[in-house]
Design a protein around this motif. Structure first.
Motif, PDB file in Angstrom:
ATOM      1  N   ARG A 222      -2.933  -1.850  -0.379  1.00  0.00           N
ATOM      2  CA  ARG A 222      -1.617  -1.440  -0.685  1.00  0.00           C
ATOM      3  C   ARG A 222      -1.017  -1.724   0.579  1.00  0.00           C
ATOM      4  N   GLN A 223      -1.505  -1.432   1.914  1.00  0.00           N
ATOM      5  CA  GLN A 223      -0.897  -1.466   3.099  1.00  0.00           C
ATOM      6  C   GLN A 223      -0.449  -3.025   3.520  1.00  0.00           C
ATOM      7  N   ASP A 226       2.077  -4.442   0.825  1.00  0.00           N
ATOM      8  CA  ASP A 226       3.417  -3.999   1.337  1.00  0.00           C
ATOM      9  C   ASP A 226       3.679  -4.806   2.526  1.00  0.00           C
ATOM     10  N   ALA A 230       7.180  -7.210   2.657  1.00  0.00           N
ATOM     11  CA  ALA A 230       7.904  -6.994   3.716  1.00  0.00           C
ATOM     12  C   ALA A 230       8.309  -8.481   4.416  1.00  0.00           C
TER      13      ALA A 230
END
Lengths: 236, 236
Positions: A222-223, A226, A230
């Motif tokens: 998930r990190q 993301d 971004a």
DNA sequence: ATTTCAGGATTGTTCAACAATAGGACGAGA
DNA sequence: TCTCGTCCTATTGTTGAACAATCCTGAAAT
């Protein structure tokens, strides 16, 4: 069986580990691989044949052979008549990588009870290596230790092929990590998780270790997703 | 969006599937791969560079490039200064292969609910293909259909990397199957299991399908290990 | 401004030569 | 007859160079 025969047996056993001097192409591939995972060659960089084989002092054929090896490892991508460039993983690649990692690592942890002797120690050694790196504030070494931890997890299977696939995946992961601006913030939290998983495995709680590892992988994926989202929003 | 743009979109979509003419080395590799899995080149056969590149009408460099591809797929093994030979899997390889297959295929089946559209149909198509081959008593085609079934299982993940690793493993499996003297007796019983697994998946019973597949893999592995043990006892 | 076409540069493929290595042939000695 | 050491040959590893195919760049023409 005599003592002399015993000695011969041991030599025959070592024979497999007795590594032959690697070929020139392998040396070149290793050098390039090092530069790629170190970040000296950023993702997307085009690699000119002419410049490289003159700079490395090898023949063009040998360089192209090294390229082949790295293309197979997905560290380089080849566009016909355009040459090779350092792979630039997308968010789809991240998801794909974690899918394979889940399949392999979770299966390895669940089978930890049948792990070959010493395999669990390798996991512990990787944890300690990471803690030393963190204590020394060496974030690059921390990332390496983290890779080694997961390689050791895969090693619990005692499977040559699992280990090799894992090695390849982790090399790709190094490429993925380049989008994370702060290696410390990214890698440090996983130290505690690594230690916990190792302890659970040592106590024979394989299933609980697997659950922890699954959480671990979910969070990391998930990190990274993301971070990719971004970046893509940023560069467009 | 206009109709013209729609056409452009479709072209762009097809672009990925629009395969470029494969390079000479890939063609050579494909030819050799075919001969190896067909059994024309028995495991252990030494491949002379000189003889092959004259017979195939390609340059030595191109042939060596093809060798590299196949060595990466573990279909060939290279001994420095000795050339390449067709891989001769051992019983350890069989065990190793099935370990990876368990990890990947079981994980794929368990995640079948999130499979991309059409992936499950591919599994069903492979089952029907196998049944047609059995009806026609074409045992070679039956083996191929069986491979395709497992490739389709791996395809349930929708993961490019899982599919590629699986493709490699299955190519190696073709090599392993050469020790089975009777392809019919070996492959035929699995037809019913394939069909049952497909039906379970179609009904959404992923976990039960996984259990059936696990049994399947256990039986097949045991059968192959026994065959290898018998052969090794025979040739010694 | 857009299109067309030629030039240059880079890659794909092949060929030929030399260096390095492994394995076998051969002969000497016991 | 057997073992050991040396040489020799065949094969592979590596290099260099050449030509063909393809793509990108930029100038010329409309």
């Amino acid at each position: 069986m005599t003592v002399a025969q015993d000695g011969v047996e041991r030599l025959a056993g070592d024979r497999a580990e007795l590594e032959r001097p690697p070929s020139t192409a392998e040396l070149v591939a290793e050098a390039l691989r090092g530069q790629i995972i170190d970040g000296a060659l950023a993702p997307g960089t085009r690699l000119s044949e002419k410049e490289l084989f003159t700079r490395l002092g090898v023949s063009r054929n040998t360089l192209r052979e090294a390229f082949l090896l790295l293309v197979h490892e997905r560290l380089l991508v080849r566009r016909p008549h355009h040459g090779v460039s350092v792979a630039k993983p997308t968010v789809a690649d991240v998801i794909d990588l974690y899918r394979v990692r889940r399949a392999l690592e979770l299966s390895a942890v669940r089978a930890a009870a049948q792990a070959p002797p010493g395999a669990l120690d390798a996991v512990g050694a990787a944890v300690r290596e990471g803690e030393r790196a963190a204590a020394a504030a060496d974030w690059k070494a921390l990332g390496t230790a983290n890779m080694r931890f997961h390689a050791a997890i895969a090693g619990l299977t005692g499977s040559q092929r699992v280990a090799e696939v894992m090695r390849q995946l982790l090399a790709e992961m190094r490429l993925v990590f380049h989008v994370m601006a702060a290696p410390r913030e990214f890698h440090e939290p996983y130290l505690a998780m690594n230690r916990e998983i190792h302890l659970l495995l040592r106590d024979g709680a394989a299933e609980r270790a697997a659950e922890r590892l699954a959480d671990y992988l979910d969070v990391a994926e998930r990190q990274l997703v993301d971070a990719f989202a971004a970046r893509e929003a940023d560069t467009r």
